[in-house]
Design a protein around this motif. Structure first.
Motif, short mmCIF file in Angstrom:
data_model
loop_
_atom_site.label_atom_id
_atom_site.label_comp_id
_atom_site.label_asym_id
_atom_site.label_seq_id
_atom_site.Cartn_x
_atom_site.Cartn_y
_atom_site.Cartn_z
N LYS A 148 -10.13 4.10 -0.75
CA LYS A 148 -8.89 4.18 -1.57
C LYS A 148 -9.12 3.32 -2.96
CE LYS A 148 -6.29 6.24 1.51
NZ LYS A 148 -7.21 6.86 2.24
N ARG A 149 -8.06 3.50 -3.66
CA ARG A 149 -7.98 2.88 -5.14
C ARG A 149 -7.49 1.64 -5.06
NH1 ARG A 149 -5.46 8.12 -7.62
NH2 ARG A 149 -4.44 7.78 -5.74
N LEU A 150 -8.14 0.62 -5.24
CA LEU A 150 -7.40 -0.87 -5.16
C LEU A 150 -7.53 -1.55 -6.37
CD1 LEU A 150 -9.19 -1.76 -1.48
CD2 LEU A 150 -6.91 -0.44 -1.80
N VAL A 190 0.87 -1.05 -0.09
CA VAL A 190 0.21 -0.04 -0.13
C VAL A 190 0.78 1.28 0.03
CG1 VAL A 190 -2.03 -1.05 1.06
CG2 VAL A 190 -0.27 0.12 2.59
N ASP A 197 -7.66 2.11 7.00
CA ASP A 197 -7.27 3.09 5.95
C ASP A 197 -7.63 2.78 4.65
OD1 ASP A 197 -6.35 4.38 8.32
OD2 ASP A 197 -4.39 3.57 8.12
N LEU A 198 -8.06 1.55 4.00
CA LEU A 198 -8.44 1.32 2.69
C LEU A 198 -9.58 1.82 2.32
CD1 LEU A 198 -7.48 -2.44 2.82
CD2 LEU A 198 -6.16 -0.75 1.84
N GLU A 229 0.58 6.34 3.32
CA GLU A 229 -0.36 7.22 4.29
C GLU A 229 -1.41 5.98 4.78
OE1 GLU A 229 -2.21 7.67 0.00
OE2 GLU A 229 -0.35 7.82 1.00
N ILE A 230 -1.29 4.92 4.07
CA ILE A 230 -2.27 3.69 4.63
C ILE A 230 -1.33 3.03 5.75
CG2 ILE A 230 -3.55 1.51 3.85
CD1 ILE A 230 -3.78 2.75 1.28
N ALA A 258 -14.45 0.89 -1.13
CA ALA A 258 -13.26 1.18 -1.77
C ALA A 258 -13.56 1.31 -3.50
CB ALA A 258 -12.33 0.06 -1.76
N ASP A 316 -3.79 2.48 -4.59
CA ASP A 316 -3.23 2.91 -3.43
C ASP A 316 -2.94 1.57 -2.70
OD1 ASP A 316 -3.72 5.73 -3.35
OD2 ASP A 316 -5.80 5.05 -3.45
#
Length: 348
Positions: free
Chosen positions: A138-140, A125, A134-135, A128-129, A169, A189
């Motif tokens: 986010k863009r996974l 990741v 924190d996911l 910042e994660i 997400a 991310d």
């Protein structure tokens, strides 16, 4: 509706350099085949393959398939559970990755040998994660099959652990080759990466780090198991047995002869030597490649149950071990290579 048999990537170029080195030995071995070489397609789940997927490339390059009277054609797919893999298994004379979800969804196939039964990847990741929570937002990565593909499944599991769902997400679909570049460029991310790409990510993306080692988070999750259609198993069991025998020998060579296999892994994976050697060290240390049948009833049953729990297998299609696995082929292949062994504490 039938889908055309995929012709995605041949290994002729990949193994050309090795053929020059080992062609004479392979030819001598092939001469012991009174009926000539039998054709077989071998599916690989990634284009180009990750280091963990290079077992058939090694078996081909070092003449192990020819030793067992097989002319192997390796075909690489964009994802081990993609529609093209499923179509190829159902239509063609091929062995490829077979999952519990595939069979649970109605595909008439069985797993026959676990060549890399443990998860080799880490979830990497952006800086910042710090936690799974924190996911959120986010863009996974959903590389290699989108919804239902391996990257999507791993991200879903991590979100689930944090009390989140896939709707929490953003999933980005792209080719498997785009996983590392996507992270480095900031388009992703979070992404599941193999050891060689974990090594490269640390060099190319400041702050990128491992959030979870997937084998530690899901120790019973079955990763990559070769299988074939029930029709193929019924009609050509001897060919499948010989193919598994060749690849068991290749896996054992991976552990025992680093200097011989590293160049083949580099050529197949298109990754630099330092990254491939890092991956080889991680994968052998953690017993990712099998040295025997690579099949385990307890872990397989856990994976089936997990697939049912997450909705990948309908509850009314729940599977027994025997409905998913034909262990007899791997056991017959094991006899051909001299029986079970243990290498550096690895015995799967």
């Amino acid at each position: 509706m039938t889908m055309p048999f995929p012709r995605i990537r041949s290994t002729l170029a990949v193994s050309a350099f090795a053929a020059a080195l080992f062609g004479a030995a392979a030819g001598a071995q092939a001469a012991d085949c009174p009926n000539g070489l039998r054709d077989l397609n071998i599916g690989v789940s990634v284009v180009p393959p990750n280091v963990v997927h290079t077992t058939p490339y090694i078996a081909k390059s070092l003449g192990l398939f020819e030793k067992h009277c097989i002319n192997a054609n390796i075909i690489a797919f964009e994802g081990g559970s993609s529609a093209t893999v499923i179509a190829a298994l159902q239509q063609g004379k091929i062995i490829a990755n077979v999952t519990a979800a595939m069979v649970g969804s109605g595909m008439k196939a069985h797993q026959i040998w676990g060549f890399a039964p443990r998860l080799p990847q880490s979830y990497v990741v952006a800086e910042e994660i710090k936690t799974k929570a924190d996911l959120k937002g986010k863009r996974l990565s959903a590389a290699g099959g989108g919804v239902g593909g391996f990257n999507w499944l791993m991200a879903r599991a991590l979100l689930h652990d944090a009390g989140l769902t896939v709707d929490d997400a953003q999933f980005v679909s792209q080719g498997l080759a785009g996983r590392l570049p996507g992270l480095v460029a900031g388009q992703l991310d979070g992404v599941s990466l193999h050891p060689e790409d974990v090594f490269l990510a640390a060099q190319q993306k400041p702050g990128a780090h491992v959030l979870v080692v997937l084998a530690q988070a899901m120790p019973d999750y079955v990763f990559n198991i070769y299988g074939a259609s029930d029709e193929f198993i019924k009609n050509d069991r001897d060919l499948l047995t010989d193919a598994v025998a060749a690849m068991i020998e290749a896996n054992r060579m991976i552990y025992r002869d680093k200097d011989k296999v590293i160049p083949i892994m580099m050529e197949a994976s298109e990754k630099p030597k330092e990254a491939v050697e890092f991956a080889w060290a991680e994968l052998t240390k953690n017993c990712i490649w099998s040295v025997n049948i690579g099949l385990d009833r307890k872990r397989t049953e856990w994976t089936i149950a997990n697939s049912v729990e997450l909705g990948d297998i309908p509850p009314d299609r729940n599977l027994t071990y025997e409905q998913l696995v034909d262990q007899s082929i791997a056991e017959a292949a094991l006899k051909k290579v001299g029986g079970p062994t243990e290498i550096n504490g690895c015995s799967a």
